[in-house]
Every structure is written in C-alpha cells, then in structure tokens.
Design a protein around this motif. Structure first.
Motif, short mmCIF file in Angstrom:
data_model
loop_
_atom_site.label_atom_id
_atom_site.label_comp_id
_atom_site.label_asym_id
_atom_site.label_seq_id
_atom_site.Cartn_x
_atom_site.Cartn_y
_atom_site.Cartn_z
N LEU A 139 -2.81 16.77 -4.09
CA LEU A 139 -2.93 16.99 -2.34
C LEU A 139 -4.16 17.85 -1.98
O LEU A 139 -4.90 18.44 -3.03
N GLY A 140 -5.25 16.98 -1.35
CA GLY A 140 -6.37 17.70 -1.49
C GLY A 140 -6.97 17.66 -0.44
O GLY A 140 -6.55 19.10 0.19
N LYS A 199 -4.22 17.66 2.76
CA LYS A 199 -3.76 16.19 3.17
C LYS A 199 -3.35 15.10 1.56
O LYS A 199 -3.90 15.29 0.76
N LEU A 200 -1.57 14.88 1.67
CA LEU A 200 -1.33 14.97 0.81
C LEU A 200 -1.69 12.76 1.05
O LEU A 200 -1.56 12.62 1.83
N GLN A 257 10.48 5.86 -4.19
CA GLN A 257 11.17 5.21 -3.48
C GLN A 257 11.85 3.59 -4.02
O GLN A 257 10.97 3.08 -4.14
N GLN A 291 1.20 -1.43 -0.11
CA GLN A 291 0.19 0.41 -0.06
C GLN A 291 1.24 1.33 0.09
O GLN A 291 2.39 1.00 0.00
N GLY A 292 -0.31 2.36 -0.08
CA GLY A 292 0.81 3.81 -0.08
C GLY A 292 0.79 4.05 0.96
O GLY A 292 0.15 3.52 2.20
N LEU A 306 11.31 7.67 0.16
CA LEU A 306 10.55 8.71 -0.45
C LEU A 306 10.66 10.05 -0.62
O LEU A 306 11.20 10.32 0.08
N PHE A 313 -1.62 9.04 -0.84
CA PHE A 313 -0.32 8.41 -2.13
C PHE A 313 -1.26 7.45 -2.27
O PHE A 313 -1.97 6.89 -1.40
N GLY A 314 -1.25 7.24 -3.69
CA GLY A 314 -1.73 5.85 -4.20
C GLY A 314 -1.03 4.76 -3.75
O GLY A 314 -0.10 4.44 -3.05
N THR A 315 -1.23 3.48 -4.13
CA THR A 315 -1.11 1.94 -4.26
C THR A 315 0.24 2.24 -4.59
O THR A 315 1.02 0.84 -4.18
N TYR A 327 6.22 10.50 -6.11
CA TYR A 327 7.61 10.36 -5.36
C TYR A 327 7.74 8.93 -6.17
O TYR A 327 7.21 8.01 -6.01
N PHE A 375 11.45 12.10 3.51
CA PHE A 375 11.25 11.37 3.96
C PHE A 375 12.58 10.89 5.44
O PHE A 375 13.61 10.66 4.40
N PHE A 402 1.61 15.22 -7.13
CA PHE A 402 2.99 14.71 -6.50
C PHE A 402 3.25 13.56 -7.59
O PHE A 402 2.03 12.90 -7.57
N PHE A 431 5.21 6.45 -6.49
CA PHE A 431 3.46 6.60 -5.96
C PHE A 431 3.29 8.23 -6.34
O PHE A 431 3.52 9.33 -6.66
#
Lengths: 115, 112
Positions: free
Chosen positions: B94-95, B99-100, B38, A41-42, B44, B102-104, B36, A106, B34, B90
């Motif tokens: 930002l909504g 709040k950021l 990893q 998951q993210g 990230l 992240f997708g899966t 990112y 991060f 955005f 990812f």
C-alpha cells in the motif's frame, strides 16, 4: 454475513459493443473498488468510491469506461465501446473504511471476453 | 517509481513440505504490506498484513510473513503445505495515496 455480490459471472461480447457489470457490496461498507485483472497479471485498481464520491479514478480509461455508485451502495461499471484488450476479470471489492485500516472483501468477479 | 515484484510465477511443492513465496518492493518509504490469496473460482482473500512493529506477522490458514527492511522483502511462508493451499498468491504493498498495488502473483501447485 453476505459477501460482495457481482453479476453477471461471465460475459462474451464482440468488440465495439457495450457491456455493464453490477456490484453489491457488503452492507455498511462505505468504500467500493473496481479492479481489472488481466490473465497472468495482478488486479489493477480502476476506480475507488467513498460512499458515492470518487476517491481515485486515475487508472480508469475514461474515454470508454465509466462507473457510478448511486446512493452510496450498489455500483455499475460500464465499457463502451469494448476493445479486445478489455478481456479480463472485473473484480469488485468493498471495505468499511479506507484500505489502510480495513481489509478488502472481494467478489468472485465477472469474466469478460471480447471477441 | 513504486513497484512490487514476485519473482516466481509458478511453484510446485509436495504436500507436507515447507513453502516460501518471495515478494520484493521498491518504495521510497516502507509501505504497508499485504498478502492475498485467490483460490479457483473464488474472490481474493486477505491472508495477513504488516503495518509496523514485530517483523514476523501471523495470518490465517497457518501462513506467516517476515518483513525485512534491509532486503525490501516481505516473503510468505508456511511450514507444512496442504493440498487445499493450491491457489494464486499476491503480494500487495500500500503506497502513496493509499493505493493498493498487486504483484503479478505466484501460482502454487501442491502435489500429493
């Protein structure tokens, strides 16, 4: 510049035990975030601090998770008691200001395994 | 409800080939967007971001992304992939309430 430091890197505990994670953000960064990243998951935001005040903790399971940021610098995240589903990587991030205008930096994360 | 979708869980490309990673979002208004990356054992890292203006944004490491309002998409591209690009990517809108989310993620594998 030094990055976001987290410790420990790995932690293995049994369910119902307690655990604490530590984060030292980049010097001068006012905003600090804790994310939980479950395998596959993210990252999911748990809590966001602005200096030593909480901005958002809407997704923090407050019955077992707690976090503090004393003096607006270092932060600790605690889980008590831990459950199996808490197994995840816990990421700390920091930014100069809010995420809207500043990128997040991060740390490498703490990998927690709850047995 | 606000959501982000990365349809591809895993993508494999050959080194030197082009790359496109898909991202779709569902928000009432156009969010900031955005990407990112990893890498194994690393934190990230921000690749690029879109706030407004030119819909094609350039990022680090030769990546670019194109915002398409009509398709609610923000796909990430790279003309020629390097073996060091193997990582998890990812998309993160930002909504509301800054709040950021992240997708899966999409795991990229690069073959030599």
């Amino acid at each position: 510049e030094a990055g976001v430091a987290q410790s420990p890197r790995y932690k293995i505990i049994e369910k119902r035990q307690s655990v604490a994670f530590w984060c030292n953000p980049i010097s001068g960064h006012a905003t600090l975030y804790w994310y939980q990243q479950i395998l596959g998951q993210g990252p999911k935001l748990l809590i966001q601090f602005q200096n030593n005040g909480v901005v958002d903790d809407s997704q923090l399971p407050k019955d077992r998770f707690s976090a503090e940021r004393l003096k607006g610098v270092d932060s600790t995240l605690k889980i008590q008691p831990a459950k199996l589903e808490d197994s995840a990587v816990y990421l700390c991030a920091s930014s100069l200001g809010g995420v809207r205008n500043e990128k997040l930096f991060f740390g490498s994360g703490t990998q927690l395994s709850v047995l | 409800a606000q959501s982000v979708t990365q349809p591809d869980i895993h993508i494999t490309v050959s080194e030197g080939a082009s790359l496109e990673l898909r991202c779709n979002y569902s928000y009432g208004a156009t969010p900031y967007l955005f990407w990112y990356v990893q890498s194994p054992g690393q934190g990230l890292q921000l690749l690029l971001k879109y706030f407004s203006g030119d819909t094609l944004v350039q990022g680090i490491k030769g990546f670019e992304a194109e915002f398409k309002r009509s398709q609610s998409s923000f796909n990430l591209r790279k003309p020629s992939v390097h073996w060091s690009d193997a990582a998890e990517y990812f998309c993160a809108p930002l909504g509301t309430a800054s709040k950021l989310t992240f997708g899966t993620g999409t795991r990229l594998q690069v073959t030599l």
